[in-house]
Motif scaffolding. Structure first.
Motif, PDB file in Angstrom:
ATOM      1  N   ASN A  57      84.138   9.411  -8.302  1.00 37.70           N
ATOM      2  CA  ASN A  57      85.063  10.327  -8.961  1.00 37.70           C
ATOM      3  C   ASN A  57      85.369   9.866 -10.384  1.00 37.70           C
ATOM      4  O   ASN A  57      85.390  10.673 -11.323  1.00 37.70           O
ATOM      5  CB  ASN A  57      86.350  10.428  -8.145  1.00 37.70           C
ATOM      6  N   ARG A  58      85.584   8.547 -10.564  1.00 37.43           N
ATOM      7  CA  ARG A  58      85.887   8.018 -11.902  1.00 37.43           C
ATOM      8  C   ARG A  58      84.701   8.193 -12.836  1.00 37.43           C
ATOM      9  O   ARG A  58      84.867   8.534 -14.005  1.00 37.43           O
ATOM     10  CB  ARG A  58      86.263   6.536 -11.813  1.00 37.43           C
ATOM     11  N   GLU A  59      83.494   7.930 -12.342  1.00 42.85           N
ATOM     12  CA  GLU A  59      82.309   8.048 -13.192  1.00 42.85           C
ATOM     13  C   GLU A  59      82.009   9.501 -13.534  1.00 42.85           C
ATOM     14  O   GLU A  59      81.670   9.820 -14.673  1.00 42.85           O
ATOM     15  CB  GLU A  59      81.103   7.421 -12.494  1.00 42.85           C
ATOM     16  N   LEU A  60      82.150  10.368 -12.548  1.00 40.24           N
ATOM     17  CA  LEU A  60      81.740  11.754 -12.742  1.00 40.24           C
ATOM     18  C   LEU A  60      82.670  12.515 -13.677  1.00 40.24           C
ATOM     19  O   LEU A  60      82.214  13.336 -14.476  1.00 40.24           O
ATOM     20  CB  LEU A  60      81.658  12.462 -11.389  1.00 40.24           C
ATOM     21  N   ARG A  61      83.967  12.248 -13.590  1.00 38.92           N
ATOM     22  CA  ARG A  61      84.893  13.032 -14.414  1.00 38.92           C
ATOM     23  C   ARG A  61      84.700  12.777 -15.908  1.00 38.92           C
ATOM     24  O   ARG A  61      85.090  13.594 -16.741  1.00 38.92           O
ATOM     25  CB  ARG A  61      86.328  12.735 -14.003  1.00 38.92           C
ATOM     26  N   ALA A  63      81.626  12.205 -17.213  1.00 39.47           N
ATOM     27  CA  ALA A  63      80.201  12.396 -17.483  1.00 39.47           C
ATOM     28  C   ALA A  63      80.004  13.347 -18.661  1.00 39.47           C
ATOM     29  O   ALA A  63      80.889  14.146 -19.004  1.00 39.47           O
ATOM     30  CB  ALA A  63      79.509  12.956 -16.243  1.00 39.47           C
ATOM     31  N   VAL A  64      78.848  13.257 -19.284  1.00 35.77           N
ATOM     32  CA  VAL A  64      78.511  14.183 -20.364  1.00 35.77           C
ATOM     33  C   VAL A  64      78.398  15.590 -19.778  1.00 35.77           C
ATOM     34  O   VAL A  64      77.687  15.803 -18.796  1.00 35.77           O
ATOM     35  CB  VAL A  64      77.178  13.786 -21.015  1.00 35.77           C
ATOM     36  N   PRO A  65      79.114  16.564 -20.331  1.00 40.25           N
ATOM     37  CA  PRO A  65      79.005  17.936 -19.829  1.00 40.25           C
ATOM     38  C   PRO A  65      77.558  18.424 -19.877  1.00 40.25           C
ATOM     39  O   PRO A  65      76.823  18.143 -20.822  1.00 40.25           O
ATOM     40  CB  PRO A  65      79.890  18.734 -20.799  1.00 40.25           C
ATOM     41  N   GLY A  66      77.152  19.134 -18.835  1.00 39.49           N
ATOM     42  CA  GLY A  66      75.799  19.652 -18.781  1.00 39.49           C
ATOM     43  C   GLY A  66      74.783  18.684 -18.209  1.00 39.49           C
ATOM     44  O   GLY A  66      73.658  19.083 -17.892  1.00 39.49           O
ATOM     45  N   SER A  67      75.152  17.403 -18.087  1.00 34.69           N
ATOM     46  CA  SER A  67      74.204  16.414 -17.571  1.00 34.69           C
ATOM     47  C   SER A  67      74.256  16.300 -16.052  1.00 34.69           C
ATOM     48  O   SER A  67      73.380  15.676 -15.455  1.00 34.69           O
ATOM     49  CB  SER A  67      74.492  15.033 -18.180  1.00 34.69           C
ATOM     50  N   VAL A  68      75.277  16.887 -15.417  1.00 32.54           N
ATOM     51  CA  VAL A  68      75.442  16.767 -13.969  1.00 32.54           C
ATOM     52  C   VAL A  68      74.438  17.683 -13.273  1.00 32.54           C
ATOM     53  O   VAL A  68      74.384  18.887 -13.533  1.00 32.54           O
ATOM     54  CB  VAL A  68      76.884  17.128 -13.557  1.00 32.54           C
ATOM     55  N   TRP A  87      75.008  11.698 -16.687  1.00 35.35           N
ATOM     56  CA  TRP A  87      75.041  10.718 -17.763  1.00 35.35           C
ATOM     57  C   TRP A  87      76.477  10.252 -17.986  1.00 35.35           C
ATOM     58  O   TRP A  87      77.321  11.047 -18.430  1.00 35.35           O
ATOM     59  CB  TRP A  87      74.520  11.319 -19.067  1.00 35.35           C
ATOM     60  N   PRO A  88      76.794   8.996 -17.699  1.00 41.98           N
ATOM     61  CA  PRO A  88      78.131   8.489 -18.012  1.00 41.98           C
ATOM     62  C   PRO A  88      78.373   8.517 -19.527  1.00 41.98           C
ATOM     63  O   PRO A  88      77.493   8.175 -20.319  1.00 41.98           O
ATOM     64  CB  PRO A  88      78.116   7.056 -17.476  1.00 41.98           C
ATOM     65  N   ALA A 260      85.813  16.914 -10.268  1.00 38.56           N
ATOM     66  CA  ALA A 260      85.774  17.760 -11.475  1.00 38.56           C
ATOM     67  C   ALA A 260      85.208  16.966 -12.647  1.00 38.56           C
ATOM     68  O   ALA A 260      85.489  15.782 -12.804  1.00 38.56           O
ATOM     69  CB  ALA A 260      87.156  18.280 -11.809  1.00 38.56           C
ATOM     70  N   VAL A 261      84.410  17.639 -13.466  1.00 42.30           N
ATOM     71  CA  VAL A 261      83.879  17.063 -14.696  1.00 42.30           C
ATOM     72  C   VAL A 261      84.735  17.556 -15.850  1.00 42.30           C
ATOM     73  O   VAL A 261      84.925  18.758 -16.015  1.00 42.30           O
ATOM     74  CB  VAL A 261      82.414  17.474 -14.900  1.00 42.30           C
ATOM     75  N   PHE A 262      85.252  16.631 -16.645  1.00 42.13           N
ATOM     76  CA  PHE A 262      86.093  17.012 -17.782  1.00 42.13           C
ATOM     77  C   PHE A 262      85.211  17.487 -18.954  1.00 42.13           C
ATOM     78  O   PHE A 262      84.005  17.248 -18.984  1.00 42.13           O
ATOM     79  CB  PHE A 262      86.926  15.822 -18.255  1.00 42.13           C
ATOM     80  N   ASN A 263      85.838  18.135 -19.915  1.00 36.52           N
ATOM     81  CA  ASN A 263      85.221  18.490 -21.205  1.00 36.52           C
ATOM     82  C   ASN A 263      84.071  19.488 -21.093  1.00 36.52           C
ATOM     83  O   ASN A 263      83.245  19.587 -22.000  1.00 36.52           O
ATOM     84  CB  ASN A 263      84.684  17.232 -21.923  1.00 36.52           C
TER      85      ASN A 263
END
Length: 265
Positions: A57-61, A63-68, A87-88, A260-263
């Protein structure tokens, strides 16, 4: 005075009663020990799962948007699969100008606001990402909706007056409405395989597959554990779910964790 002892029948009865008592006492202790052992194992199982989910959860939130990207074990993109790649984020900033040609230099200049932390300064070899809105199952490095959105940083100039200029090896196809630029240098991969949740990482631009999954994060997973796109999320690119089915002996625990992924643009 006549002294009397125990009769043979009385001694036999006592022995029988002691035997029955010992049998029930042994069973009680055995059952209590098994219950304690099962509870301890179950708590360890849940503790490992909580640790894995918290780290993911900490790594994913951030992450670079669009890289997930959700994938199968072969690396094919899907809305539901056993692997999660992203991508962290190293750092992010707002750019002042981009796609500028510099006389005598190869590539294009991107000027951004200098990141506040000295630990997250841009460096050669990192990848810069601008307006990463991906289309369908296309990987971000292969192009976004508007075209090229990823470029490699080839050199970094000294910061001056709060601005930082870097040279990148490709032009960005579109401006970001918020003028945001993201920087990354690693990719992470989580996969559910062989009853375990495994993690691996590698530099961007290198191959990251199942052979690099060297960090066990959680175990005792059933075959119906998987990652999925959260259809209830406001933005499908920002909502990721993870369903874990933990099994031990005849017990099954199902965890449905949403992240959730921020940004996300």
């Amino acid at each position: 005075m006549v002294s009397r002892g125990f009769t043979l029948i009385e001694l036999v009865m006592v022995v029988l009663l002691l035997g029955i008592l010992a049998t029930f006492s042994t069973q009680f202790v055995s059952i209590s020990t098994r219950i304690y052992g099962d509870a301890s194992a179950r708590e360890k199982l849940m503790s490992d799962a909580r640790f894995a989910l918290e780290r993911l959860n900490r790594e994913l939130r951030d992450a670079v948007p669009g890289s997930v990207r959700i994938e199968d074990l072969a690396g094919n993109a899907a809305d539901q699969g056993v692997c999660l790649r992203f991508w962290p984020l190293v750092t992010a900033s707002r750019y002042l100008a981009m796609n500028e040609s510099v006389s005598g230099a190869s590539g294009w200049q991107l000027t951004m606001v200098t990141p506040a932390s000295s630990d997250t300064q841009p460096a050669a070899g990192q990848w810069a990402i601008v307006y990463p809105v991906v289309s369908g199952t296309t990987a971000i490095e292969q192009g976004c909706v508007n075209g090229t959105c990823v470029a490699e940083v080839t050199s970094v100039a000294s910061a001056a007056s709060g601005a930082q200029s870097v040279m990148v090896n490709a032009q960005f196809a579109a401006d970001s409405p918020a003028r945001r630029v993201f920087l990354a240098d690693q990719q992470s991969l989580y996969c559910i395989s062989g009853g375990q949740l495994l993690r691996g990482s590698a530099a961007l631009g290198t191959t990251l597959d199942g052979s690099a999954l060297t960090e066990p994060m959680a175990g005792m997973l059933a075959s119906d554990s998987y990652f999925y796109r959260d259809q209830a999320a406001f933005n499908l690119d920002s909502g990721i779910g993870l369903r874990l089915t933990l099994t031990r002996s005849d017990e099954t625990v199902v965890l449905d964790h949403k992240m959730a992924v921020f940004n996300v643009p």
